[in-house]
Design a protein around this motif. Structure first.
Motif, mmCIF file in Angstrom:
data_model
loop_
_atom_site.group_PDB
_atom_site.id
_atom_site.type_symbol
_atom_site.label_atom_id
_atom_site.label_comp_id
_atom_site.label_asym_id
_atom_site.label_seq_id
_atom_site.Cartn_x
_atom_site.Cartn_y
_atom_site.Cartn_z
ATOM 1 N N TRP A 660 -5.606 -6.108 -14.040
ATOM 2 C CA TRP A 660 -5.225 -4.736 -13.646
ATOM 3 C C TRP A 660 -4.149 -4.769 -12.556
ATOM 4 C CZ3 TRP A 660 -5.468 -1.952 -9.062
ATOM 5 C CH2 TRP A 660 -5.290 -0.566 -9.169
ATOM 6 N N MET A 661 -4.302 -5.729 -11.643
ATOM 7 C CA MET A 661 -3.330 -5.857 -10.555
ATOM 8 C C MET A 661 -1.961 -6.251 -11.101
ATOM 9 S SD MET A 661 -3.163 -5.514 -7.259
ATOM 10 C CE MET A 661 -2.105 -5.989 -5.887
ATOM 11 N N ASN A 662 -1.939 -7.187 -12.023
ATOM 12 C CA ASN A 662 -0.658 -7.614 -12.600
ATOM 13 C C ASN A 662 0.004 -6.477 -13.368
ATOM 14 O OD1 ASN A 662 -0.837 -10.248 -11.631
ATOM 15 N ND2 ASN A 662 -2.079 -10.926 -13.377
ATOM 16 N N THR A 663 -0.809 -5.723 -14.109
ATOM 17 C CA THR A 663 -0.253 -4.602 -14.880
ATOM 18 C C THR A 663 0.326 -3.529 -13.967
ATOM 19 O OG1 THR A 663 -1.898 -5.005 -16.609
ATOM 20 C CG2 THR A 663 -0.776 -2.869 -16.633
ATOM 21 N N LEU A 664 -0.389 -3.244 -12.893
ATOM 22 C CA LEU A 664 0.078 -2.194 -11.973
ATOM 23 C C LEU A 664 1.382 -2.575 -11.303
ATOM 24 C CD1 LEU A 664 -0.679 0.547 -10.616
ATOM 25 C CD2 LEU A 664 -1.694 -0.807 -8.776
ATOM 26 N N LEU A 665 1.490 -3.868 -10.895
ATOM 27 C CA LEU A 665 2.667 -4.279 -10.125
ATOM 28 C C LEU A 665 3.868 -4.585 -10.991
ATOM 29 C CD1 LEU A 665 1.079 -6.434 -7.288
ATOM 30 C CD2 LEU A 665 1.742 -4.049 -7.266
ATOM 31 N N GLU A 666 3.727 -4.429 -12.313
ATOM 32 C CA GLU A 666 4.909 -4.557 -13.164
ATOM 33 C C GLU A 666 5.922 -3.450 -12.860
ATOM 34 O OE1 GLU A 666 3.581 -4.493 -17.155
ATOM 35 O OE2 GLU A 666 2.774 -6.539 -17.123
ATOM 36 N N ARG A 775 8.351 4.583 -2.359
ATOM 37 C CA ARG A 775 7.302 4.904 -3.308
ATOM 38 C C ARG A 775 7.669 4.360 -4.694
ATOM 39 N NH1 ARG A 775 6.241 11.315 -1.758
ATOM 40 N NH2 ARG A 775 5.562 10.959 0.404
ATOM 41 N N TYR A 776 6.667 3.843 -5.399
ATOM 42 C CA TYR A 776 6.861 3.310 -6.742
ATOM 43 C C TYR A 776 6.009 4.151 -7.685
ATOM 44 C CZ TYR A 776 8.554 -0.515 -3.889
ATOM 45 O OH TYR A 776 9.211 -1.251 -2.951
ATOM 46 N N TYR A 777 6.676 4.889 -8.550
ATOM 47 C CA TYR A 777 5.981 5.814 -9.422
ATOM 48 C C TYR A 777 5.473 5.113 -10.686
ATOM 49 C CZ TYR A 777 7.376 9.680 -6.496
ATOM 50 O OH TYR A 777 7.509 10.533 -5.443
ATOM 51 N N ILE A 778 4.285 5.521 -11.123
ATOM 52 C CA ILE A 778 3.596 4.914 -12.256
ATOM 53 C C ILE A 778 3.542 5.940 -13.387
ATOM 54 C CG2 ILE A 778 1.489 3.718 -12.981
ATOM 55 C CD1 ILE A 778 2.946 2.435 -10.591
ATOM 56 N N PRO A 779 3.983 5.594 -14.582
ATOM 57 C CA PRO A 779 3.875 6.569 -15.692
ATOM 58 C C PRO A 779 2.445 6.965 -15.986
ATOM 59 C CG PRO A 779 5.348 4.753 -16.258
ATOM 60 C CD PRO A 779 4.682 4.363 -14.986
ATOM 61 N N ALA A 780 1.532 5.999 -15.959
ATOM 62 C CA ALA A 780 0.110 6.275 -16.188
ATOM 63 C C ALA A 780 -0.688 5.140 -15.570
ATOM 64 C CB ALA A 780 -0.190 6.392 -17.677
ATOM 65 N N TRP A 781 -1.830 5.478 -15.013
ATOM 66 C CA TRP A 781 -2.658 4.437 -14.395
ATOM 67 C C TRP A 781 -3.225 3.523 -15.491
ATOM 68 C CZ3 TRP A 781 -1.795 3.938 -9.569
ATOM 69 C CH2 TRP A 781 -1.518 5.044 -8.753
ATOM 70 N N PRO A 782 -3.314 2.211 -15.225
ATOM 71 C CA PRO A 782 -3.859 1.286 -16.228
ATOM 72 C C PRO A 782 -5.248 1.730 -16.662
ATOM 73 C CG PRO A 782 -2.872 0.088 -14.409
ATOM 74 C CD PRO A 782 -2.876 1.527 -14.013
ATOM 75 N N GLY A 783 -5.594 1.457 -17.960
ATOM 76 C CA GLY A 783 -6.857 1.914 -18.505
ATOM 77 C C GLY A 783 -8.041 1.108 -18.004
ATOM 78 N N ASP A 785 -9.892 -0.865 -19.612
ATOM 79 C CA ASP A 785 -9.958 -2.244 -20.100
ATOM 80 C C ASP A 785 -9.210 -3.196 -19.170
ATOM 81 O OD1 ASP A 785 -7.131 -2.344 -22.320
ATOM 82 O OD2 ASP A 785 -7.622 -0.876 -20.749
ATOM 83 N N LYS A 786 -8.275 -2.650 -18.369
ATOM 84 C CA LYS A 786 -7.558 -3.493 -17.417
ATOM 85 C C LYS A 786 -8.385 -3.749 -16.168
ATOM 86 C CE LYS A 786 -3.861 -3.534 -19.974
ATOM 87 N NZ LYS A 786 -3.448 -4.799 -20.651
ATOM 88 N N ILE A 787 -9.414 -2.925 -15.966
ATOM 89 C CA ILE A 787 -10.257 -3.127 -14.795
ATOM 90 C C ILE A 787 -11.414 -4.066 -15.115
ATOM 91 C CG2 ILE A 787 -12.014 -1.931 -13.426
ATOM 92 C CD1 ILE A 787 -10.131 0.145 -12.829
ATOM 93 N N THR A 788 -11.929 -3.962 -16.353
ATOM 94 C CA THR A 788 -13.095 -4.761 -16.725
ATOM 95 C C THR A 788 -12.738 -6.240 -16.667
ATOM 96 O OG1 THR A 788 -13.760 -2.988 -18.193
ATOM 97 C CG2 THR A 788 -14.825 -5.127 -18.517
#
Length: 791
Positions: A660-666, A775-783, A785-788
């Motif tokens: 989830w961390m890797n996906t967010l920081l992309e 600020r870094y804007y995110i189109p959508a928060w990771p789902g 499945d990215k947290i599990t």
């Protein structure tokens, strides 16, 4: 029983006698309407017409009838009543004929429910409604009258106001002194007013008068209370103290030239009063205050030997007060008056005729409006001959020549003035038709103002050097203007003039503060506690808050110092309780710690995705190995920000949720780039331990904090820390990426490095609250499945 039966008829007889007496005396002895032969609805013109006819008919010099004199007195008295609206209203209401008699007296009493009371029987000496002094009714003030008339007029003359009320015992004792002082002060030009608290409570509260009798002075809109015994000398001194201190300057043989030569600097004529008395007369001080905007005043004491040369120079008569006015020529007075008893009317006329110099300088809009008034009627045309010049030495000859020309002017419709182009550039650019706003040579312009909005007709006459040709050209133009006003061919809208004598804001603020402090001190000295209570309450409240804040801060600082070491240990224990997989929150045992919630699939929706607008979650990224140390440090760094209700604090376990961390920081690749000089950066897995994310779930953006200390130098903090604290690049990686060494020294160094990763988090939090972080804007928060965890 017999006696009671007799007393009843007797009482009835007495009552009837009183009623009949009231009926007899209810009718006035003289009806002014009948005497003049007019109706009660007659206009003032009709009353005046009938009065003139009857006065001519019954005048004792022309009418030899024995009763002519009495009839003439009645006619005159009737006209005096009916020509005055106030007296006429009093008569219509109360049948009042004589000013010296109170309303409802024995002869002209009014009925109450068909029963007449003789109020003189009670003989109350109070200032009640029906016994109010007619001398005071002349000066009675109402709230609107005070605000609209008295306050503006107080900038020209001081006011003496008495506060009284009905049934006021003490008011009776000051009446003789008050009447005597009013008679004297009014003749000198002091305004007088009376406020009845019973009928003008609003005005009394506005003035701050809460007891009767009170006497106060009003000058320049400011109210000052009289606090001394009511005596004529004290009230006279009180009026003098109301006036500004330096209204009149003492002039002797030593400073006379300095005083008279200041006409150019002050742009005013100067007035000198020669008199035998050592103190400046109050009448002269009041005149100086009334004309302070136009004239400068000086006083010469003829009894001093230091003024002998002045008296000899101007041939002053020592037996009567003498007043001289000087304009541009200080060697010879422009006007002079001498009178044994100097009266206010004489002084006012003298001042009004000499308010301006022969050729004054236009220094503000008010002076311009008075010198060059707006045209009202054809016969009241006023023309202004304006010299546009400079204040440098090279223009002095031309300016002096213009003054000489103005002094020979005899036309009442023409006023002369000059203006400095450097100080009044907008006006001069229009009149000289100069488009470049560059100072040009002196020029004479004739103008006529047409309306208050600024419209004017004008004509540039000639360039002005002060030569005879220039004078001749101006003279010819003025003669043509007298015959044909249409020679003013140009028209324009003139701008408002700059106020060259306006004081700086800081000076006005100092003067206002001084006046306010003087008023406060005066109230304190004279125990005017009712008016002082709000101010004293404010001062004591401010001191209490300040003292309480200092004391609390002092105790807080001392307790923080004592608890610094125990805090870290206790914090580790508290946060250990939240490290279990089944626990979702850390429970701080003490108030010095922060409630930190673990971000898991259970708390993900409430702590991030559905976070309320305006709220933000501060997430610390850690691992199982660094959890205890980083949570303790994190709690210490963010503790001062826990007072904000919009901030929430969480931690994310990187061992469970690295994907989830890797996906967010992309979405923050520009902030996550590694320095090009790191050769092994591409072969290493990025370590996010110690990172802090500020997540705004509603607006879908994040702010990033990266560790500011990596263990390269244990004893110093590089200049790179500032850049890292603001979300910039960290120039080296943490040694946590290296295989851990098993020696005690290695473990100690590693622990110290992890502890220092959050050294500058407090500064970063301050910038976050200020809104200055990128600020870094995110189109959508990771789902989800990215947290599990992918295990």
């Amino acid at each position: 029983m017999a006696r009671s039966k007799l007393s009843l008829p007797l009482a009835i007889v007495v009552v009837l006698h009183v009623l009949l007496a009231g009926l007899v005396y209810a009718e006035p002895e003289m009806d002014p309407y009948k005497i003049l032969g007019v109706t009660k609805g007659a206009s003032q013109a009709e009353i005046k017409k009938f009065y003139k006819r009857l006065a001519k008919e019954w005048h004792p010099d022309k009418n030899k009838d024995p009763g002519a004199e009495d009839m003439f007195i009645k006619i005159t008295k009737s006209y005096e009543i009916l020509s005055n609206e106030e007296k006429r209203a009093n008569y219509d209401r109360y049948g009042q004929m004589d000013d010296t008699q109170p309303y409802g007296n024995t002869h002209y009493g009014h009925r109450h429910d068909s029963f007449y009371f003789d109020e003189s029987f009670f003989n109350f000496p109070f200032n009640s409604k029906n016994h109010r002094d007619f001398a005071d009714s002349k000066y009675t003030l109402h709230f609107n009258q005070y605000v609209n008339d008295v306050v503006p007029d107080s900038y020209k003359r001081p006011y003496l106001i008495k506060i009284t009320s009905d049934w006021c015992f003490s008011c009776i004792h000051i009446e003789p002194v008050w009447k005597e002082v009013v008679q004297e002060m009014e003749s000198l030009g002091v305004g007088v007013g009376v406020v009845d608290v019973g009928y003008e409570r609003r005005l009394a509260n506005h003035l701050g008068a809460h007891r009767t009798p009170s006497i106060l002075g009003v000058i320049n809109g400011k109210v000052t209370f009289f606090h001394y015994a009511v005596a004529k000398e004290h009230l006279r001194q009180f009026v003098e103290e109301l006036l500004p201190q330096r209204l009149v300057e003492r002039v002797t043989d030593k400073n006379d030239l300095q005083f008279l030569n200041s006409w150019h600097e002050l742009n005013k004529p100067h007035v000198l009063l020669f008199d035998q008395v050592p103190a400046v007369p109050l009448l002269y001080k009041l005149a100086a205050f009334a004309y302070k905007d136009y004239l400068q005043f000086g006083y010469v004491d003829q009894g001093l030997s230091e003024t002998a040369n002045l008296q000899k120079q101007f041939n002053i008569n020592t037996y009567a007060p003498t007043m001289l006015v000087f304009k541009e020529n200080i060697d010879k007075p422009a006007d002079i008056i001498q009178a044994k008893g100097m009266k206010k009317q004489i002084i006012d006329e003298f001042m009004s005729n000499n308010k301006f110099l022969l050729a004054p300088r236009l220094v503000n809009q008010k002076l311009f409006d008075e010198l060059c008034p707006v045209k009202q009627f054809h016969r009241r045309r006023k023309y202004c001959v304006l010299l546009i010049t400079g204040d440098e030495e090279i223009f002095s000859f031309g300016n002096q020549a213009f003054l000489s020309f103005a002094s020979t002017n005899t036309r009442e419709v023409v006023r002369f003035a000059y203006v400095y182009q450097r100080l009044q550039q907008p006006l001069c650019d229009i009149l000289t038709q100069n488009k470049d706003s560059v100072q040009s040579q002196p020029q004479v312009v004739i103008l006529e103002r047409r309306n208050a909005a600024g419209k004017a007709f004008f004509k540039p006459v000639t360039a002005w050097n002060g030569s005879e040709e220039d004078k001749q050209c101006l003279q010819e133009e003025l003669e043509r203007l007298q015959k044909d006003p249409s020679i003013l061919i140009h028209d324009a809208m003139l701008p408002e003039l700059n106020n060259e004598f306006a004081s700086m804001f800081i000076i006005r603020w100092i003067y206002a503060s001084y006046d306010y402090l003087s008023e406060v001190i005066d109230d304190i000295l004279h125990n005017n506690w009712r008016e002082m209570m709000p101010l004293l309450s404010l001062i004591f409240s401010a001191l209490f808050i300040l003292f309480g804040t200092v004391v609390i801060q002092a105790f807080s600082d001392s307790s923080d110092d004592k608890q610094t070491k125990p805090k870290a240990k206790d914090g580790t224990k508290a946060e250990n309780g939240s490290s279990g997989s089944s626990s979702t929150s850390s429970r701080p045992p003490k108030k010095n710690f922060v409630e930190v919630t673990e971000l898991t699939d259970i708390t993900y929706m409430s702590n991030l995705v559905k976070l309320r607008p305006g709220h933000m979650n501060i997430v610390l990224v850690l691992t199982d190995a660094s959890k205890n140390i980083l949570l303790s440090k994190f709690a210490k760094e963010v503790y001062s920000f826990t007072g904000s209700l919009t901030l929430h604090f969480s931690f994310l376990n990187l061992d469970k949720h690295s994907e989830w961390m890797n996906t967010l920081l992309e979405y923050t690749q520009d902030a996550m780039q590694i320095d090009a000089d790191d050769d092994e950066g591409a072969n290493r897995k990025m370590d996010y331990t110690g990172y802090v994310l500020a997540l705004n779930g509603h607006k879908k953006y994040l702010c990033l904090f990266k560790p500011v200390y990596t263990g390269e130098d244990l004893d110093s903090k590089s200049s790179e820390d500032e850049g890292a604290a603001s979300g910039g690049r960290s120039r080296s990686r943490s040694r946590d990426d290296h295989p851990p060494r098993k020696s005690n020294r290695a473990r100690s160094i590693s622990t110290l490095q992890i502890h220092h990763k959050l050294d500058r988090l407090g500064l970063w939090m301050e910038r976050l609250m200020e809104g200055t972080l990128p600020r870094y804007y995110i189109p959508a928060w990771p789902g989800l499945d990215k947290i599990t965890p992918n295990k």
